[in-house]
Design an enzyme around this catalytic site. Structure first.
Site, PDB file in Angstrom:
ATOM      1  CB  CYS A 221      -8.577 -10.145   5.141  1.00  0.00           C
ATOM      2  SG  CYS A 221      -7.352  -9.964   3.812  1.00  0.00           S
TER       3      CYS A 221
ATOM      4  CG  HIS B 288      -5.250  -5.412  -6.542  1.00  0.00           C
ATOM      5  ND1 HIS B 288      -5.623  -6.580  -7.180  1.00  0.00           N
ATOM      6  CD2 HIS B 288      -4.009  -5.120  -7.015  1.00  0.00           C
ATOM      7  CE1 HIS B 288      -4.650  -6.967  -7.994  1.00  0.00           C
ATOM      8  NE2 HIS B 288      -3.671  -6.100  -7.900  1.00  0.00           N
TER       9      HIS B 288
ATOM     10  CG  HIS C 263      -2.008  -9.717  -5.279  1.00  0.00           C
ATOM     11  ND1 HIS C 263      -1.368  -8.494  -5.216  1.00  0.00           N
ATOM     12  CD2 HIS C 263      -3.310  -9.480  -5.038  1.00  0.00           C
ATOM     13  CE1 HIS C 263      -2.261  -7.558  -4.966  1.00  0.00           C
ATOM     14  NE2 HIS C 263      -3.439  -8.120  -4.845  1.00  0.00           N
TER      15      HIS C 263
ATOM     16  CB  CYS D  32      -2.187 -13.717   1.575  1.00  0.00           C
ATOM     17  SG  CYS D  32      -3.398 -14.448   2.697  1.00  0.00           S
TER      18      CYS D  32
ATOM     19  CG  HIS E 228      -6.149 -11.594  -9.782  1.00  0.00           C
ATOM     20  ND1 HIS E 228      -5.317 -11.952  -8.748  1.00  0.00           N
ATOM     21  CD2 HIS E 228      -6.956 -10.609  -9.304  1.00  0.00           C
ATOM     22  CE1 HIS E 228      -5.630 -11.224  -7.680  1.00  0.00           C
ATOM     23  NE2 HIS E 228      -6.619 -10.403  -7.990  1.00  0.00           N
TER      24      HIS E 228
ATOM     25  CD  GLU F 154      -5.009 -15.630  -5.125  1.00  0.00           C
ATOM     26  OE1 GLU F 154      -5.365 -16.791  -4.837  1.00  0.00           O
ATOM     27  OE2 GLU F 154      -5.650 -14.617  -4.772  1.00  0.00           O
TER      28      GLU F 154
ATOM     29  CB  THR G 156      -7.452 -16.889  -1.899  1.00  0.00           C
ATOM     30  OG1 THR G 156      -6.921 -15.629  -2.326  1.00  0.00           O
ATOM     31  CG2 THR G 156      -6.340 -17.911  -1.789  1.00  0.00           C
TER      32      THR G 156
ATOM     33  CB  SER H 106     -10.207 -10.460  -7.283  1.00  0.00           C
ATOM     34  OG  SER H 106     -11.015 -11.605  -7.484  1.00  0.00           O
TER      35      SER H 106
ATOM     36  CB  SER I 115      -7.395  -4.587  -0.468  1.00  0.00           C
ATOM     37  OG  SER I 115      -8.331  -4.573  -1.521  1.00  0.00           O
TER      38      SER I 115
END
Length: 316
Positions: free
Chosen positions: A12, A41, A74, A96, A124, A126, A167, A226, A269
């Site tokens: 992405c 990740h 993250h 991001c 996590h 993030e 996200t 994730s 990723s």
């Protein structure tokens, strides 16, 4: 055996930007470059950057004075950001931009004393970074993962609540939690625009279409990703055998025995080279030419920091 490729799949814009930031820093400043947490990740990506001189750390104290530090895609908590500021470090932020958007929502809630509820997975990075944007002791910041968590949650003021989400969540699961939040706390306010990012949504939609056609689905992605885990779960919920794999080497011949259609997708990723290797492995097991399925076109690009956009001069 037909090979079907989900579309879109793989990198992405946020991942592309984060990797580019580390690569550009290595080109401009040489080694070592320190990165807090895995920049994305994916084992293949991280190992490749490590071989080029990136050093991945979890604690800012492990970075020597005067070094260059990059925050992962993250994001980090405000406490980590402040710790880095207090040191003699050059910092580049690979968070991001869509994660930063959620950080800003939390920071605004904290400033106004609005209690905030984050939908996300405990532990996590993030989530840890997002939770760490809230600092108002008079308010409150809470984490929920399921509708059950919502019904058990106790807040200070039900009339002064907002929510936001990680996200990379399952779209369907998240809507179930949001429905529970709105039922439990009718006055709760959500974000103006969905926090689940475009890439997560698009890849989940693509794997649904893939699962309609495929007997077996392979998701290229690392175990700690994730969004990759959510893709495998979606295929499994559709009643298909689904495997989360780091590389083509993970594929066992027995997994595709008797399959007429095998689907392949990749987490946000996972680089395309890994997908191509999976295709070659499946062809060796009797697969035919890989066919791209129709899907949403993605043209979003996030720029790297301007300090890293300068050209590297070649020395003769």
């Amino acid at each position: 055996m037909q090979i079907l490729l989900a579309n879109p799949r793989g990198f992405c814009a946020g991942v592309d930007r984060a990797i580019s930031i580390v690569e550009r820093a290595l080109e401009l400043f040489g080694t070592p470059i320190y990165v807090r947490h895995e920049v994305v990740h994916n084992r293949y990506v991280v190992n490749g950057l490590r071989e080029r001189g990136a050093i991945f750390i979890e604690q800012i104290e492990d970075v020597p004075d005067g070094a260059i530090l990059i925050f992962s895609a993250h994001g980090v908590s405000q406490a980590v950001r402040n710790e880095a500021k207090s040191r003699d470090l050059t910092v580049f932020d690979a968070t991001c931009p869509l994660v930063t958007k959620v950080h800003m929502e939390v920071a605004r809630a904290s400033k106004k004393g609005i209690e905030a509820i984050l939908i996300g997975h405990a532990g996590h990075p993030e989530v840890e970074g997002t939770m760490g944007q809230y600092s108002n002791a008079d308010g409150g910041m809470y984490l929920v993962e399921s509708p059950e968590d919502v019904w058990q949650l106790q807040v200070k003021d039900e009339s002064n609540l907002c929510f936001m989400t990680q996200t990379t969540l399952s779209v369907d699961d998240t809507y179930a939690v949001i429905d529970a939040l709105r039922e439990r706390f009718p006055q709760i306010v959500g974000p103006r625009k969905d926090d689940i990012c475009y890439a997560t949504t698009n890849r989940q939609e693509a794997v649904r279409h893939l699962s309609d056609k495929a007997d077996v689905v392979f998701v290229v992605g690392s175990k700690n990703s994730s969004n990759s885990n959510r893709l495998a779960e979606l295929a499994q919920r559709a009643g298909k055998a689904a495997y989360l794999i780091d590389s083509a080497e993970d594929i066992q011949e027995s997994w595709v025995e008797g399959a007429s259609h095998v689907g392949v997708t990749a987490g946000a990723s996972a680089p395309d080279i890994l997908v191509q290797q999976v295709i070659q492995r499946l062809k060796a097991l009797g697969g035919k030419v890989a066919v791209e399925m129709q899907g949403r076109e993605e043209n979003i690009v996030f720029e790297v920091p301007k300090e890293l956009r300068v050209e590297v001069k070649q020395v003769d």
